[in-house]
Every structure is written in C-alpha cells, then in structure tokens.
Design a protein around this motif. Structure first.
Motif, short mmCIF file in Angstrom:
data_model
loop_
_atom_site.label_atom_id
_atom_site.label_comp_id
_atom_site.label_asym_id
_atom_site.label_seq_id
_atom_site.Cartn_x
_atom_site.Cartn_y
_atom_site.Cartn_z
N UNK A 199 1.90 -1.77 7.03
CA UNK A 199 1.08 -2.61 6.16
C UNK A 199 1.40 -2.27 4.71
N UNK A 200 0.86 -3.08 3.83
CA UNK A 200 0.80 -2.70 2.41
C UNK A 200 -0.49 -1.93 2.21
N UNK A 201 -0.38 -0.76 1.62
CA UNK A 201 -1.54 0.11 1.40
C UNK A 201 -1.97 0.01 -0.05
N UNK A 202 -3.28 -0.21 -0.24
CA UNK A 202 -3.86 -0.38 -1.56
C UNK A 202 -4.87 0.72 -1.84
N UNK A 203 -4.83 1.20 -3.06
CA UNK A 203 -5.82 2.13 -3.57
C UNK A 203 -6.89 1.33 -4.32
N UNK A 204 -8.15 1.76 -4.23
CA UNK A 204 -9.22 1.05 -4.91
C UNK A 204 -10.24 2.04 -5.45
N UNK A 205 -10.87 1.66 -6.56
CA UNK A 205 -11.93 2.48 -7.16
C UNK A 205 -13.17 1.62 -7.36
N UNK B 45 -6.32 -9.74 7.55
CA UNK B 45 -7.18 -9.47 6.41
C UNK B 45 -7.02 -8.01 5.96
N UNK B 46 -7.37 -7.78 4.71
CA UNK B 46 -7.35 -6.41 4.20
C UNK B 46 -8.40 -5.60 4.95
N UNK B 47 -8.02 -4.41 5.40
CA UNK B 47 -8.95 -3.60 6.18
C UNK B 47 -9.09 -2.20 5.57
N UNK B 48 -10.27 -1.66 5.77
CA UNK B 48 -10.61 -0.33 5.30
C UNK B 48 -9.82 0.73 6.05
N UNK B 49 -9.37 1.75 5.32
CA UNK B 49 -8.67 2.87 5.92
C UNK B 49 -9.45 4.17 5.73
N UNK B 50 -9.77 4.50 4.47
CA UNK B 50 -10.44 5.77 4.19
C UNK B 50 -11.14 5.69 2.84
N UNK B 51 -12.19 6.51 2.70
CA UNK B 51 -12.98 6.55 1.47
C UNK B 51 -13.33 7.98 1.14
N UNK C 120 -7.21 0.95 1.39
CA UNK C 120 -7.23 -0.19 2.30
C UNK C 120 -5.79 -0.52 2.66
N UNK C 121 -5.65 -1.35 3.68
CA UNK C 121 -4.31 -1.81 4.03
C UNK C 121 -4.37 -3.26 4.50
N UNK C 122 -3.22 -3.92 4.37
CA UNK C 122 -3.14 -5.31 4.79
C UNK C 122 -1.79 -5.56 5.43
N UNK C 123 -1.83 -5.95 6.68
CA UNK C 123 -0.63 -6.31 7.42
C UNK C 123 -0.39 -7.82 7.30
N UNK D 67 -0.32 -1.97 -4.63
CA UNK D 67 0.04 -1.74 -3.23
C UNK D 67 1.39 -1.07 -3.07
N UNK D 68 1.54 -0.37 -1.95
CA UNK D 68 2.81 0.25 -1.59
C UNK D 68 3.06 -0.02 -0.11
#
Length: 129
Positions: free
Chosen positions: A92-98, A44-50, A37-40, A122-123
């Motif tokens: 944006x800040x990119x977040x990994x999620x599980x 709001x935090x938005x989906x990028x890829x799964x 996900x990413x958040x600018x 986040x990175x």
C-alpha cells in the motif's frame, strides 16, 4: 502549519522488514498525537497505528498487531513505523498523519482519518510473495 514527509518505503520480499520515518517541519509536533494509515489500490484509506503525544500509549490495527511498532522521537520531530514479517497484503501507500484535536480515546477517535489535520504525501511499500 505542519508539513509531514514520509520516507523508507520500497520493495521487500514477504517476511522482510522496513522502517518508515515521518519527519515533521514547520513547527513541533511533540504535543500532537500521530498515526500511520495506508491505502491499497481500489481500497479506502485504513488505520494502521497510532501513538499519543508523549508515546505513552500506542494502538494498532488487528492486521498488524505483533508485527508493526510505532514510535516517536520528539526531539527529532519524527515518528517511525517498524514493520516486520511483512506480507503481500501489506502492500500500500503509507501515510503519516498528525492531529491537532483532543481525541476521544474511549470512542477510538484515532481510527478515523477525519480526526487528523495534517498528512504527508505517502510512501509506497510493496511486498512481493
């Protein structure tokens, strides 16, 4: 408990590439679907890829389709996001999620942050024009 640590962010010019990594520790995530996900700022935090647990299926936001690629190496307990042809709007800040849940793919559960149980810190990715 799962800990996720992202790396690989930075400053890049428009048209450039970055590869983000998300390393999991605490226990294996080889059975967990994972996502980016990413958040600018101010958004709001938005989906990028799964990616599904075995990497057999991947899903992308329309805004990144054809430019970003999600992959995983379960032997290394790591998920990646290859980002090509970067645009300033990718900043944006990119977040990994599980997720530890059984996701309903037919209803696109993978789009929603509340379907994920573990998050990294986040990175930052900044794309200059």
């Amino acid at each position: 408990q799962v800990q996720l640590v992202e790396s690989g962010g930075g400053l890049v010019q428009a048209g450039g590439s970055l590869r983000l990594s998300c390393a999991a520790s605490g226990r294996t995530v080889s059975n967990n679907p994972m996502a980016w996900f990413r958040q600018a700022p101010g958004k709001e935090r938005e989906f990028v890829a799964h990616i599904t647990w075995n990497g057999g299926s991947t899903y992308y936001a329309d805004s990144v389709k054809g430019r970003f690629t999600i992959s995983r190496d379960n032997a290394k307990n790591t998920v990646y996001l290859q980002m090509n042809s970067l645009k300033p709007e990718d900043t944006a800040v990119y977040y990994c999620a599980a997720s530890s849940r059984r996701l309903a793919y037919y209803s696109r559960d993978y789009l929603y942050p509340n379907k994920y149980d573990y998050w990294g810190q986040g990175t930052q990715v900044t794309v200059s024009s």
